[in-house]
Design a protein around this motif. Sequence first.
Motif, short mmCIF file in Angstrom:
data_model
loop_
_atom_site.label_atom_id
_atom_site.label_comp_id
_atom_site.label_asym_id
_atom_site.label_seq_id
_atom_site.Cartn_x
_atom_site.Cartn_y
_atom_site.Cartn_z
N TYR A 86 0.87 -0.95 -0.14
CA TYR A 86 0.01 0.06 -0.05
C TYR A 86 0.83 1.30 0.00
O TYR A 86 1.38 1.58 1.03
CB TYR A 86 -1.00 0.03 1.20
CG TYR A 86 -1.91 1.14 1.36
CD1 TYR A 86 -2.40 1.71 0.27
CD2 TYR A 86 -2.35 1.63 2.90
CE1 TYR A 86 -3.45 2.80 0.59
CE2 TYR A 86 -3.24 2.40 3.01
CZ TYR A 86 -3.86 3.15 2.01
OH TYR A 86 -4.63 4.21 1.93
N HIS A 89 0.00 4.60 -6.74
CA HIS A 89 -1.12 4.80 -7.45
C HIS A 89 -0.95 3.56 -8.96
O HIS A 89 -0.12 3.45 -8.98
CB HIS A 89 -1.25 6.07 -8.01
CG HIS A 89 -0.08 6.88 -8.47
ND1 HIS A 89 0.62 6.43 -9.61
CD2 HIS A 89 0.52 7.93 -8.15
CE1 HIS A 89 1.36 7.22 -10.02
NE2 HIS A 89 1.38 8.22 -9.13
N VAL A 106 -4.36 -4.87 -8.93
CA VAL A 106 -5.18 -3.79 -7.85
C VAL A 106 -6.11 -4.66 -7.23
O VAL A 106 -6.93 -5.14 -7.84
CB VAL A 106 -5.75 -2.44 -8.48
CG1 VAL A 106 -6.64 -1.93 -7.58
CG2 VAL A 106 -4.76 -1.87 -9.35
N LYS A 109 -9.10 0.32 -4.06
CA LYS A 109 -8.70 1.53 -4.41
C LYS A 109 -9.16 2.20 -3.28
O LYS A 109 -10.32 2.32 -2.69
CB LYS A 109 -9.34 2.23 -5.75
CG LYS A 109 -9.05 1.59 -6.78
CD LYS A 109 -9.78 2.07 -8.08
CE LYS A 109 -9.34 1.31 -9.62
NZ LYS A 109 -10.10 2.01 -10.50
N VAL A 233 -3.70 2.45 -4.06
CA VAL A 233 -4.40 1.15 -4.00
C VAL A 233 -3.61 0.03 -3.21
O VAL A 233 -2.47 0.05 -2.85
CB VAL A 233 -4.34 0.64 -5.56
CG1 VAL A 233 -5.04 1.53 -6.46
CG2 VAL A 233 -2.98 0.36 -5.95
#
Length: 275
Positions: A86, A89, A106, A109, A233
């Motif tokens: 984490y 982007h 991913v 989000k 994400v």
Amino acid sequence: MKKSIKKLLALTLTGAFLVGALTGCGKSGEDDKTITVAASATPHAEILEYAKDKLKEQGYDLQVTVFDDYVKPNEVVESGDFDANYFQHVPYLESFNEEKGTHLAVAGKIHYEPFGIYPGTKKSLDEIADGDSIAVPNDTTNEARALLLLQDNGIITLKDGAGINATVNDIAENPHNVKIVELEAAQVARVVDETAFVVLNGNYALAAGFSVGKDALAYEKSDSEAAKTYVNVIAVKEGNEDSAKIKALVDVLKSDDVKKYINDTYDGAVLPYEE
């Protein structure tokens, strides 16, 4: 005699296999309740630390390790040493996959860090006048975000399709004939006494003493192109997106409780992402 030895050996091997299988099952079950995440310190690790208790209520042990670079967190997820990371982007993740041959995906989000328009010599966007200057960051990613934000607030219009690659050369309409002053990102806040407005991302706004929540005249909304593009994400190795523990992690990070923590803690410099 040989037959007895063979039989004994077969039984021994069978017993060893069963013990190994049972041990493996036990370890696997334990691992399934441990979630290891590689994260940047702020705000990512802080948000994860807050989420620990919520995950503990569901039987999960969230273990967070802070990294101070943008390469290792992806490498340790790709290798399987960590369940997730984490810190990044989507454009960075996609670029990393392409350049490094990794298989990151991913899983959720979570938040974005909005660009804002801040007062310089003018205190309201309604005061904008012909020939005013507006300072923006000059690097590719941040300049595009700044220009898109100016477009969203009716100050300029960009050419169709310019999007997240926009530069000043893509300005199609400029009704106020504003001058876009391009500066290195860290320098933008220093010209507040020389330009009508400055456009800053959250961390530079905070460093300049701006309250993102109180001082921004406008900022990227959760449904803006930039927010959708640069949302931070939870990333995992492809195929692990729907594992029970990753889904639990994402659900908690997107919960109302964590959203409130983000809103209360970061004064608008970090905002929950709304799908």
